[in-house]
Design an enzyme around this catalytic site. Structure first.
Site, mmCIF file in Angstrom:
data_model
loop_
_atom_site.group_PDB
_atom_site.id
_atom_site.type_symbol
_atom_site.label_atom_id
_atom_site.label_comp_id
_atom_site.label_asym_id
_atom_site.label_seq_id
_atom_site.Cartn_x
_atom_site.Cartn_y
_atom_site.Cartn_z
ATOM 1 N N ASP A 31 0.825 -1.205 0.000
ATOM 2 C CA ASP A 31 0.000 0.000 0.000
ATOM 3 C C ASP A 31 0.861 1.256 0.000
ATOM 4 O O ASP A 31 0.348 2.366 -0.136
ATOM 5 C CB ASP A 31 -0.996 0.002 1.158
ATOM 6 C CG ASP A 31 -0.338 -0.133 2.528
ATOM 7 O OD1 ASP A 31 0.899 -0.144 2.601
ATOM 8 O OD2 ASP A 31 -1.080 -0.239 3.530
ATOM 9 N N ASP A 70 -1.087 -6.241 -0.642
ATOM 10 C CA ASP A 70 -1.385 -5.638 0.657
ATOM 11 C C ASP A 70 -2.884 -5.391 0.812
ATOM 12 O O ASP A 70 -3.527 -4.850 -0.100
ATOM 13 C CB ASP A 70 -0.667 -4.286 0.772
ATOM 14 C CG ASP A 70 0.402 -4.279 1.844
ATOM 15 O OD1 ASP A 70 0.463 -5.221 2.646
ATOM 16 O OD2 ASP A 70 1.187 -3.315 1.872
ATOM 17 N N GLU A 168 9.065 -4.865 10.503
ATOM 18 C CA GLU A 168 9.442 -3.536 10.027
ATOM 19 C C GLU A 168 10.000 -2.678 11.150
ATOM 20 O O GLU A 168 9.371 -2.520 12.201
ATOM 21 C CB GLU A 168 8.253 -2.820 9.384
ATOM 22 C CG GLU A 168 8.627 -1.436 8.870
ATOM 23 C CD GLU A 168 7.626 -0.833 7.906
ATOM 24 O OE1 GLU A 168 7.849 0.318 7.476
ATOM 25 O OE2 GLU A 168 6.628 -1.509 7.579
#
Length: 262
Positions: A31, A70, A168
């Site tokens: 995204d 995503d 992440e």
């Protein structure tokens, strides 16, 4: 895949780039397209229709790479039925699997989607879709307590059926611990070398996104200057009538143009 060769994942968003990136193990239709392609200021504005469009383009460009699409913000959080329905839309668009953000809180959604026969990649650590609610874009897992919470989230995703988990912006030591705690591959982005694989956004790899450059991203070819130079060269040649040249033009058959300039 876990414990053997490192996994390479490239985030890209269109047919032409997907064809060039087909050597990667996976192509992630992130995204992040909302920011680097559509110019949004965050990923939260991206819609399902947009993600289906990007996913379809990437799937048509690849031959061998696995395509992971995503699920955008609020396409899976309300209920498991939404998660299944929208995952199905991405698969119909061309995805082989879907990715969603969150740990134990989204385990039911992961379980529902995988139960419907759609592979799911998890995503923990920094969660861009909800970063504003958790203090912004900050490194995760810097304390023992937070690192252990990440491990719990990873295990919850694994138990729910996730085939891989993105980590992440997780402190390297924590990411290494989380990686060892689960039996599925971890894919790091800004989380050190201890993960089972790595993902980078293609626009970051090529220096094509000018708003900011993440610390964790490495520029393998800085193409922004070359693109700007090519456009400047085109403009200059058009203005000086150097383009198009004869080799760039088409001509009528012999004799057919006689008298047309009168």
């Amino acid at each position: 895949m876990k414990g053997s060769e490192k996994i390479t994942v490239v985030a890209c968003y269109d047919y032409s780039m997907a064809a060039l990136c087909d050597g990667a193990d996976m192509l992630l239709v992130g995204d992040s397209a909302g920011m680097v392609v559509l110019g949004y200021d965050s990923t939260t504005r991206v819609t399902m229709d947009e993600m289906c469009l990007f996913t379809g383009a990437v799937s048509r460009g690849r031959k061998d790479s696995m395509v992971v699409g995503d699920l955008p913000f609020m396409s899976y959080q309300a209920c498991t039925a939404d998660a299944i329905r929208n995952s199905g839309r991405l698969v119909r668009a061309g995805a082989d699997a879907v990715k969603l953000e969150g740990g134990a809180a989204v385990a039911d959604a992961v379980r529902g989607v995988t139960g419907a026969g759609i592979p799911v990649m998890g995503h923990i650590g920094l969660l861009p879709q909800t970063a504003a609610l958790s203090g912004g874009y900050r490194v995760q897992g810097r304390t023992r307590e937070s690192a252990l919470r990440l491990a719990e989230d990873a295990k919850a995703l694994e138990e729910a059926g996730a085939f891989a988990i993105v980590l992440e912006m997780v402190a390297e030591e924590a990411a290494r611990m989380v990686t060892k705690s689960v039996g599925v591959p971890t894919i790091g982005i800004g989380s050190g070398a201890g993960c089972d694989g790595q993902v980078l956004v293609l626009h970051d790899m090529l220096g094509l996104y000018g708003r900011f450059r993440p610390k964790f991203a490495k520029v393998y070819a800085d193409l922004s200057g070359e693109v700007a130079g090519a456009v400047a060269g085109f403009k200059a040649e058009v203005e000086s009538s150097q383009f198009p040249r004869p080799e760039n033009s088409f001509y009528m058959d012999a004799g057919e143009a006689d008298g047309l300039d009168r």
